[in-house]
Design an enzyme around this catalytic site. Structure first.
Site, PDB file in Angstrom:
ATOM      1  N   TRP A 118      97.016  76.074  64.270  1.00 12.98           N
ATOM      2  CA  TRP A 118      96.313  77.365  64.233  1.00 12.98           C
ATOM      3  C   TRP A 118      95.713  77.749  65.562  1.00 12.98           C
ATOM      4  O   TRP A 118      95.750  78.923  65.957  1.00 12.98           O
ATOM      5  CB  TRP A 118      95.279  77.375  63.107  1.00 12.98           C
ATOM      6  N   ASP A 203      87.304  79.273  64.785  1.00  8.34           N
ATOM      7  CA  ASP A 203      87.976  79.626  63.530  1.00  8.34           C
ATOM      8  C   ASP A 203      87.623  78.545  62.510  1.00  8.34           C
ATOM      9  O   ASP A 203      88.015  77.386  62.663  1.00  8.34           O
ATOM     10  CB  ASP A 203      89.493  79.666  63.792  1.00  8.34           C
ATOM     11  N   LYS A 227      90.223  79.772  51.294  1.00  7.27           N
ATOM     12  CA  LYS A 227      90.213  78.317  51.122  1.00  7.27           C
ATOM     13  C   LYS A 227      88.904  77.855  50.491  1.00  7.27           C
ATOM     14  O   LYS A 227      88.894  77.208  49.466  1.00  7.27           O
ATOM     15  CB  LYS A 227      90.460  77.630  52.462  1.00  7.27           C
TER      16      LYS A 227
HETATM   17  C1  LIG Z   1      92.563  77.407  60.297  1.00 10.34           C
HETATM   18  C2  LIG Z   1      93.383  78.601  59.948  1.00 10.34           C
HETATM   19  N1  LIG Z   1      93.337  79.664  60.760  1.00 10.34           N
HETATM   20  C3  LIG Z   1      94.035  80.779  60.485  1.00 10.34           C
HETATM   21  C4  LIG Z   1      94.838  80.860  59.368  1.00 10.34           C
HETATM   22  C5  LIG Z   1      95.598  82.114  59.076  1.00 10.34           C
HETATM   23  O1  LIG Z   1      95.032  82.763  58.018  1.00 10.34           O
HETATM   24  P1  LIG Z   1      95.675  84.040  57.323  1.00 10.34           P
HETATM   25  O2  LIG Z   1      96.885  83.580  56.602  1.00 10.34           O
HETATM   26  O3  LIG Z   1      94.588  84.526  56.456  1.00 10.34           O
HETATM   27  O4  LIG Z   1      96.009  85.008  58.410  1.00 10.34           O
HETATM   28  C6  LIG Z   1      94.900  79.782  58.480  1.00 10.34           C
HETATM   29  C7  LIG Z   1      95.731  79.856  57.260  1.00 10.34           C
HETATM   30  O5  LIG Z   1      96.014  78.903  56.592  1.00 10.34           O
HETATM   31  C8  LIG Z   1      94.160  78.627  58.796  1.00 10.34           C
HETATM   32  O6  LIG Z   1      94.200  77.544  57.978  1.00 10.34           O
END
Ligand SMILES: Cc1ncc(COP(=O)(O)O)c(C=O)c1O
Length: 394
Positions: A118, A203, A227
């Site tokens: 991520w 994040d 989550k």
């Molecule tokens: C740590 C993290 N950041 C960003 C995201 C991306 O999220 P989204 O699918 O809501 O764009 C996720 C999705 O699993 C994630 O686990």
């Protein structure tokens, strides 16, 4: 509890606390005595306004947000959209600062600590957007890139081995990291120490409200809800007010990615995801009833420690993550062969244990044990793992 009780180890969208679902069910047709579902209420109505205010109040209480200095925003487009928003808004802030200091045209640097999928995606998005910035060259600097160092993710080297850009000699717009890497099961057990003049951005999508956090150390703390906080559809941003920059300053950016527009309109410049915000509100109430972040952290620690302790003591299961940075939310592990992993997953499904398959990019097993997953479900998983190991290591 009925025999069809399902153990949901999904990484997201993930398990929602049972009492939250029950309350939502009870209020589905008429929320707070309105005779209407929350989904049928105008976002500008009094009853929805009360829900939004209470949600912000509870979040501020849980996270001890210094409220006069920070804003809470509810945005859309998932956490992925924030990869772009963070870049645009904080580059705008730096451009403004440089202009005020008579340093127009100088290079701007954005630092990324890349510890998994991520943070890598966030850095890639910033790299992709560089050509859209007019007036200053921008450079994305990977102050840490664990895959480059070790050929795989699964560790966080100590901070003295990172290569953070020096803000005394460069114009650093921000330092970015992902607190918990959902795919690779890697979690920071500390907050990076950076120059106090540089905004720190994190994040927290997959460990949001799983442990106490010192918001004052951050410029931005953000995460998607799906989550630990409710259903998909809303992303929560906690941002220090001095980072809110007028839309006409800095890179041209879509209105819906602009933090100040969201803040000035109390997250209601357009129609917000009202149902998702309502569900987040119920989840926050549940968290407060559990005793807040200290209390949930204690339970989360117990859950993850017993699972890792079992994995470490076994011959069949192995954690690919170094002990100092193992996630308390997403416990990833491997068995000795892919065939055995398939068999393990099949047996788990037969026992009503679902969504244990590792992310498609890495394989293996991933047990996501978010706030809503009861400790007894971890115990049941461990019992099954024990049984499976006995059968397969005779
Ligand atoms: C740590 C993290 N950041 C960003 C995201 C991306 O999220 P989204 O699918 O809501 O764009 C996720 C999705 O699993 C994630 O686990």
């Amino acid at each position: 509890m009925s025999s069809s009780y399902v153990l949901n180890f999904g990484a997201g969208p993930a398990k929602i606390p049972q009492p939250v679902l029950e309350k939502a069910q009870k209020e589905f047709l008429s929320v707070n005595g309105t005779g209407m579902s929350v989904m049928e209420l105008s976002h500008r109505s009094k009853p929805f306004g009360a829900i939004l205010e209470k949600t912000k109040k509870d979040l501020a209480q849980l996270m001890s947000i210094p409220q006069q200095d920070y804003s809470i925003l509810f945005m859309q487009g998932g956490a992925t959209t924030e990869f772009a928003s963070v870049f645009y808004n904080l580059v705008a802030k730096k451009q403004l600062e440089l202009k005020q200091a008579g340093k127009e045209g100088q290079e701007i640097v954005v630092d990324y600590l890349v510890t998994g999928a991520w943070s890598n995606k966030a850095a890639q998005e910033a790299e992709r957007l560089i050509p859209t910035v007019v007036g200053n060259p921008v450079r994305v600097h990977r102050a840490l890139d664990v895959k480059k160092l070790n050929s795989k993710y699964g560790a966080i080297p100590p901070q003295n081995e990172w290569n953070l850009t020096d803000p005394k000699t460069h114009n650093v717009a921000y330092v970015y990291y992902c607190d918990n890497e959902t795919v690779h099961g890697v979690e920071f057990q500390f907050v990076p120490e950076i120059d106090s003049n540089v905004p720190l951005v994190t994040d927290v999508s997959s460990n949001f409200l799983s442990r106490p956090v010192d918001v004052s150390k951050f410029g931005i703390v953000y995460g998607g809800a799906q989550k630990n906080l409710g259903p998909a559809g809303v992303t929560i941003i906690v941002i220090r007010n001095d980072l809110l920059v007028d839309l006409n300053v800095g890179p041209i950016r879509p209105l819906m990615l602009d933090f100040k527009t969201a803040a000035d309109n109390d997250s209601m410049y357009n129609t917000p995801p009202t149902f998702a915000i309502y569900m987040v509100g119920l989840t926050l109430e549940w968290l407060l009833e559990q005793g807040g972040l200290e209390a949930i952290n204690e339970i989360n620690n117990r859950k993850s420690h017993k699972l890792y302790a079992f994995i470490d003591a076994s011959k069949l299961y192995k954690s690919p993550v170094e002990p100092h940075c193992r996630s308390h939310m997403n416990v990833v592990f491997r068995l000795t062969s892919e065939e055995l992993e398939k068999e393990f997953l099949k047996g788990a499904e037969e026992r009503n244990m679902h969504q244990l398959k590792g992310h498609r990019s890495v394989g293996g097993i991933r047990a996501s044990i978010y706030n809503a997953l009861p400790e007894k479900d971890v115990d049941t998983l461990i019992e099954y793992m024990q049984e499976f190991e006995k059968e397969h290591t005779k």
